[in-house]
Design a protein around this motif. Sequence first.
Motif, mmCIF file in Angstrom:
data_model
loop_
_atom_site.group_PDB
_atom_site.id
_atom_site.type_symbol
_atom_site.label_atom_id
_atom_site.label_comp_id
_atom_site.label_asym_id
_atom_site.label_seq_id
_atom_site.Cartn_x
_atom_site.Cartn_y
_atom_site.Cartn_z
ATOM 1 N N LEU A 299 0.813 -1.151 0.024
ATOM 2 C CA LEU A 299 -0.062 0.070 -0.066
ATOM 3 C C LEU A 299 0.688 1.304 0.064
ATOM 4 C CD1 LEU A 299 -3.213 -0.022 0.086
ATOM 5 C CD2 LEU A 299 -2.834 0.518 2.565
ATOM 6 N N VAL A 300 0.628 2.049 -0.699
ATOM 7 C CA VAL A 300 1.234 3.512 -0.933
ATOM 8 C C VAL A 300 0.363 4.723 -0.605
ATOM 9 C CG1 VAL A 300 2.748 4.804 -2.044
ATOM 10 C CG2 VAL A 300 3.026 2.434 -2.565
ATOM 11 N N LYS A 301 0.574 5.252 0.394
ATOM 12 C CA LYS A 301 -0.360 6.373 0.629
ATOM 13 C C LYS A 301 0.499 7.769 0.929
ATOM 14 C CE LYS A 301 -4.205 4.142 0.915
ATOM 15 N NZ LYS A 301 -5.282 4.330 0.034
ATOM 16 N N ARG A 302 -0.338 8.728 0.759
ATOM 17 C CA ARG A 302 0.482 10.379 1.227
ATOM 18 C C ARG A 302 0.171 10.560 2.579
ATOM 19 N NH1 ARG A 302 3.417 11.708 -2.950
ATOM 20 N NH2 ARG A 302 2.496 11.283 -5.199
ATOM 21 N N PHE B 67 -5.140 -9.251 16.893
ATOM 22 C CA PHE B 67 -4.136 -8.526 17.236
ATOM 23 C C PHE B 67 -3.487 -7.624 15.790
ATOM 24 C CE2 PHE B 67 -3.197 -10.658 21.283
ATOM 25 C CZ PHE B 67 -3.743 -11.727 20.854
ATOM 26 N N TRP B 68 -3.044 -6.349 16.060
ATOM 27 C CA TRP B 68 -2.213 -5.766 15.075
ATOM 28 C C TRP B 68 -0.772 -5.314 15.480
ATOM 29 C CZ3 TRP B 68 -2.683 -5.128 10.068
ATOM 30 C CH2 TRP B 68 -3.956 -5.228 9.449
ATOM 31 N N TYR B 69 0.234 -6.014 14.745
ATOM 32 C CA TYR B 69 1.438 -5.665 14.906
ATOM 33 C C TYR B 69 2.349 -4.875 13.981
ATOM 34 C CZ TYR B 69 1.632 -9.667 18.702
ATOM 35 O OH TYR B 69 1.210 -10.278 19.667
ATOM 36 N N ARG B 70 3.293 -3.949 14.426
ATOM 37 C CA ARG B 70 4.167 -3.328 13.708
ATOM 38 C C ARG B 70 5.384 -3.920 13.559
ATOM 39 N NH1 ARG B 70 5.180 2.923 12.922
ATOM 40 N NH2 ARG B 70 7.076 2.789 12.171
ATOM 41 N N GLN B 71 6.011 -4.218 12.369
ATOM 42 C CA GLN B 71 7.286 -4.923 12.315
ATOM 43 C C GLN B 71 8.280 -3.858 11.539
ATOM 44 O OE1 GLN B 71 7.455 -8.596 10.279
ATOM 45 N NE2 GLN B 71 9.489 -8.828 10.401
ATOM 46 N N ASP B 72 9.368 -3.688 12.161
ATOM 47 C CA ASP B 72 10.299 -2.818 11.999
ATOM 48 C C ASP B 72 11.761 -3.707 11.852
ATOM 49 O OD1 ASP B 72 8.459 -0.513 13.223
ATOM 50 O OD2 ASP B 72 8.905 -0.164 11.181
ATOM 51 N N GLN C 21 5.043 6.419 9.948
ATOM 52 C CA GLN C 21 4.207 4.985 10.011
ATOM 53 C C GLN C 21 4.581 4.103 8.824
ATOM 54 O OE1 GLN C 21 0.517 7.314 10.277
ATOM 55 N NE2 GLN C 21 0.418 6.204 12.537
ATOM 56 N N THR C 22 5.604 4.256 7.929
ATOM 57 C CA THR C 22 5.926 3.601 6.949
ATOM 58 C C THR C 22 6.556 2.452 7.787
ATOM 59 O OG1 THR C 22 6.386 5.139 5.289
ATOM 60 C CG2 THR C 22 7.690 2.964 5.227
ATOM 61 N N LEU D 139 3.436 -1.110 4.107
ATOM 62 C CA LEU D 139 2.734 0.383 4.041
ATOM 63 C C LEU D 139 3.787 1.318 3.730
ATOM 64 C CD1 LEU D 139 0.394 2.450 3.810
ATOM 65 C CD2 LEU D 139 0.699 2.545 6.485
ATOM 66 N N SER D 140 3.713 2.081 2.630
ATOM 67 C CA SER D 140 4.866 3.036 2.636
ATOM 68 C C SER D 140 3.787 4.467 2.451
ATOM 69 C CB SER D 140 5.469 3.263 1.286
ATOM 70 O OG SER D 140 6.320 1.805 1.200
#
Lengths: 114, 115
Positions: A11-14, A33-38, A85-86, A111-112
């Motif tokens: 997904l690419v968003k502004r 659950f929602w996880y964020r992976q970095d 949040q990318t 997500l970018s």
Amino acid sequence: DVKVTQSSRYLVKRTGEKVFLECVQDMDHENMFWYRQDPGLGLRLIYFSYDVKMKEKGDIPEGYSVSREKKERFSLILESASTNQTSMYLCASSLLGGAREKLFFGSGTQLSVL
Amino acid sequence: AQTVTQSQPEMSVQEAETVTLSCTYDTSESDYYLFWYKQPPSRQMILVIRQEAYKQQNATENRFSVNFQKAAKSFSLKISDSQLGDAAMYFCAYLPRDTGNQFYFGTGTSLTVIP
């Protein structure tokens, strides 16, 4: 075969856009659950839900909200997307109680935010 | 607070050799689960192995085994006879047995398998 489906793989968003990430599971699981992976930070919990309309903050809820109107669907909302949040976002689900150690994952949304 | 630490960001192993990935954790709970998850390039997380803290015997799944040291709060993963398909990111995770629903994950170890 059990399944957790995330609506978008990429997904690419502004910056400033409102972003919805959708997750659906077909296993009648109570927990979602929602996880964020970095890179270098692993998986960090944003929010989780143990029932319809119920939600609990995880470790990094700032800038995010969630919605669970139906048992099978758990949405992550970025009210005003920012470049920090990318990330990769992973959805997961499990049963309540003694079987909750079995965690099932979706295949992630990259997500970018530009 | 529960924390899970993986001190090896990257590891490499020669095909057919053995490699050990390290994990330590911090908790005041006496009973809990520990897990190793694998995330290949497809991004689909796969459960590799699970250990219940009250069981003294180390879990084994085919070529994968763990060395669980409860007193030291250590939970390492040994991969024997490494194969090219083992190349992936590996995450160690912790879940308290009776309280809460939250899994705690480490930062991951990227494993490269050299042909």
